[in-house]
Scaffold this motif. Structure first.
Motif, PDB file in Angstrom:
ATOM      1  N   LYS A   1      -8.258 -61.730  63.171  1.00 10.23           N
ATOM      2  CA  LYS A   1      -9.143 -62.994  62.597  1.00 10.23           C
ATOM      3  C   LYS A   1     -10.459 -62.781  63.263  1.00 10.23           C
TER       4      LYS A   1
ATOM      5  N   THR B   1      -8.722 -60.788  58.359  1.00  6.39           N
ATOM      6  CA  THR B   1      -9.174 -62.097  57.871  1.00  6.39           C
ATOM      7  C   THR B   1     -10.195 -62.433  58.701  1.00  6.39           C
TER       8      THR B   1
ATOM      9  N   GLU C   1     -10.391 -53.858  53.605  1.00  7.34           N
ATOM     10  CA  GLU C   1     -10.764 -55.240  53.831  1.00  7.34           C
ATOM     11  C   GLU C   1      -9.725 -56.342  53.876  1.00  7.34           C
ATOM     12  N   LYS C   2      -8.563 -55.949  53.125  1.00  7.33           N
ATOM     13  CA  LYS C   2      -7.465 -56.876  53.090  1.00  7.33           C
ATOM     14  C   LYS C   2      -6.692 -57.083  54.499  1.00  7.33           C
ATOM     15  N   ASP C   3      -7.047 -55.832  55.401  1.00  7.06           N
ATOM     16  CA  ASP C   3      -6.469 -55.685  56.705  1.00  7.06           C
ATOM     17  C   ASP C   3      -6.913 -56.534  57.790  1.00  7.06           C
TER      18      ASP C   3
ATOM     19  N   VAL D   1     -13.124 -65.531  58.962  1.00  3.26           N
ATOM     20  CA  VAL D   1     -13.113 -66.692  59.565  1.00  3.26           C
ATOM     21  C   VAL D   1     -14.651 -67.242  59.804  1.00  3.26           C
TER      22      VAL D   1
END
Length: 342
Positions: free
Chosen positions: A143, A169, A165-167, A171
């Motif tokens: 994250k 997270t 990018e999906k790997d 925040v």
């Protein structure tokens, strides 16, 4: 705001540069019939250690020796310096990070960089020793706490290192380090020069600089319009020559430079600035400045930046040409004076 985030910079212009693409110091030149031209350095943030070289140059009479006067004008976070300079209200500016100038050129705004204040960008990803991120692949599954305007920098890092990018997270957080300390995120971002904010991480801090991941941006580039560069190159040369002397003095006399700084800007804390100047000067000077002097830059690094931002689809109108973004003319005109300082 303290030192640019202290340096919490970069807001606008596509919000692309190291953490927030805000626009920084602006210079305007006032001519008086019976006095030296006055260069007003209007900042896009509060008075800070980012100007320690110029403070020294002013205190030691280096601008006066070049036939100029310098005045510092504090600014705020909402000053769109590129637009102001491009409109002719001010003649010279300094923005926090280089992509702002690339984006402006891509929108046919006729401004160019003529020198850069930092040889390597201090933007950094911070983690803790118990869950360290030391290289790009370590971001997988993590994250990352980041300002919304800095997401493009994370995307650039991932693209450069072929990480999906999906790997990761994302925040959205503010500028402080609390989310990292409380475990809300595994990584936060900021400038390595922001020594005051980084103190809370103590000896548990792990650093991964954006530059070291392959995304090479410049920090604190100086710029002017194409017209100013063509018609008033001597003013830019005098300003750069005096500034280079000031930054060189700060490098060689750090504590005295901080004394000049806190005298000019009494709101600053001397102990904090002593810590900060040691880091800032590492970015203002490097191997390249030993042979080419303060302010030097590499056109190849600029071309690399343009190519990367084009790949990321950041230029909505067109991809700018290198010669629309930078000029080496002022650096060449001041080469002898600046190299002697190396």
């Amino acid at each position: 705001m303290t030192r640019i985030d202290r340096r919490q910079m970069l807001k606008g212009a596509g919000a692309i540069a190291a953490g927030a693409a805000g626009f920084g110091p602006l210079l305007t030149i006032e001519s008086h019939a019976q006095a030296r031209p006055t260069v007003n350095l209007q900042l896009g943030w509060l008075l800070s250690g980012n100007q320690i070289g110029e403070v020294c140059a002013k205190a030691l009479g280096y601008y006066e020796a070049e036939g100029l006067d310098l005045k510092f004008q504090p600014g705020g976070p909402n000053i769109d310096g590129v637009a102001v300079v491009a409109a002719g209200r001010f003649e010279v500016g300094q923005v926090s990070s280089s992509p702002s100038l690339m984006l402006a050129a891509s929108q046919d705004i006729p401004i160019k960089c003529f020198a850069t204040g930092a040889q390597v960008h201090p933007y950094t990803f911070f983690s803790l020793k118990k869950n360290p991120v030391k290289e790009p692949k370590d971001l997988i599954g993590k994250k990352v706490g980041i300002q919304a305007t800095g997401v493009i920098l994370l995307r650039a890092l991932l693209a450069k290192n072929k990480i999906a990018e999906k790997d990761v997270t994302i925040v959205t957080i503010g500028a402080d380090m609390a989310p990292l300390l409380t475990g809300q995120v595994d990584v936060v971002t900021g400038w390595l020069t922001n020594t005051t904010a980084l103190k809370v991480l103590g000896d548990q801090r792990v650093e991964m600089r954006l530059w070291d991941t392959g995304v090479r941006l410049y920090a604190l580039p100086y710029y002017a319009t194409a017209e100013t560069i063509a018609k008033k190159p001597e003013v830019l040369a005098k300003f750069l020559t005096a500034s280079a002397r000031g930054w060189t003095y700060a490098r060689d006399n750090q504590e005295k430079a901080v004394d000049f700084l806190v005298k000019e800007f009494p709101n600053l804390v001397r102990a904090d600035e002593i810590d900060a100047v040691k880091i800032m000067l590492q970015y203002a000077f490097g191997e390249k400045t030993k042979t080419e002097g303060f302010g030097t830059m590499d056109p190849a690094v600029w071309q690399e930046q343009i190519a990367l931002y084009a790949e990321l689809g950041q230029f909505t109108k067109r991809v700018p040409k290198l010669e629309e973004v930078v000029t080496m003319d002022i650096l060449k005109a001041t080469a002898d004076a600046r190299i002697k300082l190396g």
